[in-house]
Design an enzyme around this catalytic site. Structure first.
Site, PDB file in Angstrom:
ATOM      1  N   ARG A 151       0.858  -1.187   0.000  1.00  0.00           N
ATOM      2  CA  ARG A 151       0.000   0.000   0.000  1.00  0.00           C
ATOM      3  C   ARG A 151       0.894   1.237   0.000  1.00  0.00           C
ATOM      4  NH1 ARG A 151      -5.331  -1.247   2.068  1.00  0.00           N
ATOM      5  NH2 ARG A 151      -5.511   0.935   2.706  1.00  0.00           N
ATOM      6  N   TYR A 164     -13.103  10.455  12.410  1.00  0.00           N
ATOM      7  CA  TYR A 164     -12.251   9.389  12.931  1.00  0.00           C
ATOM      8  C   TYR A 164     -10.876   9.372  12.276  1.00  0.00           C
ATOM      9  CZ  TYR A 164     -13.879   7.205   8.623  1.00  0.00           C
ATOM     10  OH  TYR A 164     -14.180   6.952   7.316  1.00  0.00           O
ATOM     11  N   ARG A 201      -1.797  -1.006  -3.895  1.00  0.00           N
ATOM     12  CA  ARG A 201      -2.949  -0.139  -3.671  1.00  0.00           C
ATOM     13  C   ARG A 201      -2.460   1.282  -3.390  1.00  0.00           C
ATOM     14  NH1 ARG A 201      -8.150  -0.648  -2.704  1.00  0.00           N
ATOM     15  NH2 ARG A 201      -7.984  -2.911  -2.512  1.00  0.00           N
ATOM     16  N   GLY A 205      -4.069  10.218   2.813  1.00  0.00           N
ATOM     17  CA  GLY A 205      -4.883  11.221   2.164  1.00  0.00           C
ATOM     18  C   GLY A 205      -5.909  10.677   1.181  1.00  0.00           C
ATOM     19  N   THR A 234      -7.803   3.304  -2.967  1.00  0.00           N
ATOM     20  CA  THR A 234      -8.775   3.578  -1.908  1.00  0.00           C
ATOM     21  C   THR A 234      -9.095   5.060  -1.948  1.00  0.00           C
ATOM     22  OG1 THR A 234      -8.025   1.769  -0.490  1.00  0.00           O
ATOM     23  CG2 THR A 234      -9.201   3.571   0.568  1.00  0.00           C
ATOM     24  N   MET A 328     -11.219   2.000  14.956  1.00  0.00           N
ATOM     25  CA  MET A 328      -9.847   1.730  15.391  1.00  0.00           C
ATOM     26  C   MET A 328      -9.199   2.979  15.988  1.00  0.00           C
ATOM     27  SD  MET A 328      -8.491  -0.678  12.230  1.00  0.00           S
ATOM     28  CE  MET A 328      -9.112   0.366  10.915  1.00  0.00           C
ATOM     29  N   CYS A 391      -3.805 -10.854  12.248  1.00  0.00           N
ATOM     30  CA  CYS A 391      -2.366 -10.617  12.121  1.00  0.00           C
ATOM     31  C   CYS A 391      -1.611 -11.853  11.638  1.00  0.00           C
ATOM     32  CB  CYS A 391      -1.794 -10.152  13.460  1.00  0.00           C
ATOM     33  SG  CYS A 391      -2.527  -8.626  14.096  1.00  0.00           S
ATOM     34  N   ARG A 396       0.610  -7.497   4.245  1.00  0.00           N
ATOM     35  CA  ARG A 396       0.617  -6.104   3.806  1.00  0.00           C
ATOM     36  C   ARG A 396       1.795  -5.323   4.362  1.00  0.00           C
ATOM     37  NH1 ARG A 396      -3.738  -8.539   4.318  1.00  0.00           N
ATOM     38  NH2 ARG A 396      -5.591  -8.182   3.046  1.00  0.00           N
ATOM     39  N   ASP A 683     -18.741  22.399  44.076  1.00  0.00           N
ATOM     40  CA  ASP A 683     -19.287  22.607  45.420  1.00  0.00           C
ATOM     41  C   ASP A 683     -19.351  21.308  46.210  1.00  0.00           C
ATOM     42  OD1 ASP A 683     -22.382  22.767  46.905  1.00  0.00           O
ATOM     43  OD2 ASP A 683     -20.806  24.174  47.489  1.00  0.00           O
TER      44      ASP A 683
END
Length: 714
Positions: A151, A164, A201, A205, A234, A328, A391, A396, A683
């Site tokens: 990526r 998010y 990919r 941004g 993406t 996440m 995982c 990736r 108070d």
């Protein structure tokens, strides 16, 4: 029993149906756009294996289906259509009347006998995917995971401000010289592909705001000769539509669209921008062009979890995969477990509406658990990074826009590839240029890459630990660190160093977002603040000569009540919030155990806030007496671990929402409610804490008037 000819027809017909019509001309030479069709075949095989098992169960436990003459007529028509596409030897159609299928018949599947064609041969060879050489040791970690998916972030800029993902004031943009040039991106991509990467990919941004994104896709397409099979992107979809045809022509094969709501007003609330219609148009255009489409939806409790069913219905007629992503933790998004809507709750919500919702077989390295509904064209996936991480099969790697390699999305360790490349050549030097130092540069790069991959952990930490420790990039950057706030401004000045915040990202009030929104079209959600030391400056905003004049003052400086008789009656709402910071742990302990000698602190603070809102015109002398239609005060405990909110000893957060049908706003009533509740807390707790501080008292939302705003608008 399924006959040989029926099985053959169904299989070939499924292949033809799953391939978009616009894909056919491009797929005629079998090597063109092959990965796209490979993905369609993968989806077909997953559906087929599951539906076969379901059919087998049905045969054992229910009456057998009956084959009707209408079925055979349709089957004969399909045979004739398919002969034009594939030279398959179909048996002649039966002329006898249809007979019921015997439930006692054996369920042996007969392999389809399709003649060899270039296209099918290419698809079979791709699915088998034998490798001609051992996978690169530089891309294999100590847990034997092979990383063949890269990526690449090609920009820090984005045309949205998602809650998010990006802080409301924006981010401090890097100078252009700090980012990878187009040549450097291609250089990095070429090296990874030569070592075994088959999928790239492009991310950001927002990658489509980069001017040369089409050219970048075209140049990546030239790497197919080295083994690259798929080029994906993406995008938020807002500016994708006009560039998409050229990108597909250049070699783009897949698009992931980020879309968190199907309600226009809520889209504007979450992203602080408009553009839902453009996103949906981009999705339709991608489907028309034959591009594989996935829709990524971050599910947040109290924000969009009630729209799960609407997104699922999107897959009924559209061949898309909607993927629901667990919320996440990243710097700046104020993640908390109570804001997360976990996978199991999503699954239960959808299953109640669709009891026949079934799991598809998972492919190697899948990030999503993929489900389907019988009769629906698309699928539904769940990315469960927080509750059931994947995982163990991660393949990736990430390259940030400034050239760092990041082996894990939630890892903090990064190493610069940009600096290594620039030791040997200029950023604008031609990619692939020769020279005696080229081999040395590639060797150095592979050593850096191999070291980063080799240090990759077996799995990321639990969500609570990630949120508590912080230090990871905001999602918009997945990169750089930023300066921390020196203090939190409050009523009594700036808090001491013991209350400093570990992050400079603004406190985005995600918990205030309503489950549904009825905000009018006049509401503007935006933020354009740039850090003072940023090299990127926005042009100054034109100002009205009278804009800075206080309406309560006459020309000679005397105060008066502003006349409102000419204003229209509208529904006006204001939301304000404030924080009471404790200087020792005792007040919070008493509140948790409800052992304060004066009574229930939270309940009395809530009542005090409501009473204060009603008394606002008596306290703020220039406020108009207004008939309030609703006053809501929420009092929330902030645990001591959340030092970014209230410091190491915790505190109380007060949020007030006031609404009226009137000619003037209710911001002062909301602020008075917050202060009334906060003073009640002070108070009741002053006997055990003499150094409490009321801070961050501010209006966070105002709607219904001439100048509406949200959060940090100045």
């Amino acid at each position: 029993m399924i006959s040989s000819k029926t099985a053959t027809t169904r299989r070939i017909f499924s292949l033809q149906r799953l391939r978009p019509p616009s894909c056919a001309p491009r797929c005629t030479p079998p090597t063109s756009h092959l990965p796209l069709c490979t993905q369609h075949v993968h989806l077909h095989l997953r559906r087929q294996s599951t539906s076969t098992a379901a059919a087998s169960t049905t045969t054992r436990n229910s009456p057998a289906p009956v084959a009707t003459p209408k079925n055979y007529t349709r089957l004969a028509a399909l045979r004739q259509t398919l002969r034009n596409e594939y030279p398959v030897n179909f048996p002649a159609a039966e002329s006898t009347a249809a007979q019921p299928i015997s439930p006692a018949a054996p369920s042996t599947r007969v392999a389809p006998t399709t003649a060899a064609t270039p296209r099918l041969d290419a698809l079979r060879s791709t699915l088998a995917s034998p490798t001609d050489k051992p996978f690169s040791s530089f891309l294999t970690d100590r847990f034997k995971r092979q990383h063949n998916y890269l990526r690449i972030s090609i920009t820090e800029r984005c045309n949205l401000r998602c809650l998010y993902c990006m802080p409301s004031e924006g981010i401090e943009l890097s100078p252009a010289s700090h980012l990878l040039s187009t040549n450097e991106i291609i250089e990095v991509a070429r090296l990874f592909v030569s070592e075994g990467v088959t999928k790239i990919r492009l991310t950001g941004g927002e990658p489509t705001v980069r001017k040369d994104v089409v050219e970048l896709v075209r140049r990546l397409g030239e790497l197919r000769s080295l083994g690259l099979k798929e080029i994906a992107i993406t995008s938020n979809g807002v500016s994708l539509l006009r560039k998409l045809p050229a990108m597909v022509e250049a070699g783009l094969t897949a698009v992931n669209l980020s879309l968190d709501t199907l309600i226009p007003a809520k889209f504007e609330l979450i992203t602080r921008r408009r553009g839902l219609e453009k996103v949906l148009q981009s999705m339709d255009e991608a489907l028309r062009l034959g591009v594989r489409v996935k829709v990524n939806t971050v599910v947040m409790r109290g924000v969009n979890e009630e729209e799960l069913g609407d997104f699922v219905e999107m897959t009924k007629d559209k061949e898309v995969e909607v993927r629901f992503i667990e919320y996440m933790p990243f710097d700046g998004n104020k993640w908390a477990s109570k804001k997360m809507f976990p996978f199991q709750q999503m699954l239960n919500t959808i299953t109640r509406q669709h009891p026949d919702f079934y799991l598809l077989p998972q492919l190697p390295n899948d990030t999503a658990k993929t489900y389907a509904i019988p009769g629906y064209a698309g699928t539904v996936g769940f990315i469960t990074s927080m509750t059931e991480n994947f995982c163990g099969t991660c393949n990736r790697l990430r390259i940030t826009s400034d050239g760092n390699i990041k082996a894990c999305l939630f890892g903090n360790e990064e190493v610069s590839l940009r600096d290594v490349m620039r030791e040997y050549r200029q950023a604008d030097e031609e990619v692939g240029a020769g020279g005696e130092r080229r081999g040395e540069m590639e060797k150095r790069l592979l050593e850096v890459i191999g070291g980063a991959v080799g240090r990759k952990e077996e799995g990321h930490k639990p969500a609570d630990a990630l949120a508590r420790e912080g230090g990871n990039r905001p999602m918009i950057l997945i990169d750089r660190r930023v300066k921390s706030i020196s203090g939190v401004k409050g009523v009594n000045g700036v808090l001491g160093s013991s209350f400093t915040s570990p992050s400079s990202w603004s406190r985005i009030p995600v918990h205030l977002l309503p489950a549904s929104s009825h905000l009018g079209s006049q509401v503007r959600f935006y933020s354009s603040k740039i850090f003072p030391n940023s090299e990127s400056k926005l042009p100054p905003k034109p100002t009205d000569p009278q804009e800075n004049q206080l309406p309560h003052l006459t020309s000679d400086g005397s105060a008066h009540m502003v006349p409102i008789h000419a204003k229209a009656v509208t529904t006006r709402t204001a939301i304000a919030s404030g924080i009471i910071c404790f200087s020792n742990p005792v007040p919070l302990e008493q509140i948790r155990s409800n052992s304060n000698k004066k009574g229930d602190v939270l309940s009395l603070a809530r009542i005090s806030g409501i009473m204060a809102a009603k008394k606002c015109p008596e306290i703020v002398v220039l406020c108009h007496p207004i008939l309030l239609t609703s006053v809501g005060v929420e009092v929330e405990v902030i645990e001591g671990a959340d030092s970014s909110e209230a410091g190491p000893f915790g505190g109380i957060k007060v949020t007030a929402k006031v609404t009226c049908e009137g000619k003037t706003g209710v911001e002062m009533e909301a602020l008075t409610a917050v202060m009334g509740a906060a003073l009640a807390v002070v108070d009741m707790c002053k006997a055990v804490d003499k150094r409490m501080v009321i801070g961050e008292c501010k209006v966070v939302q105002k709607t219904g008037g001439k100048k509406d705003f949200y959060a940090e608008e100045k």
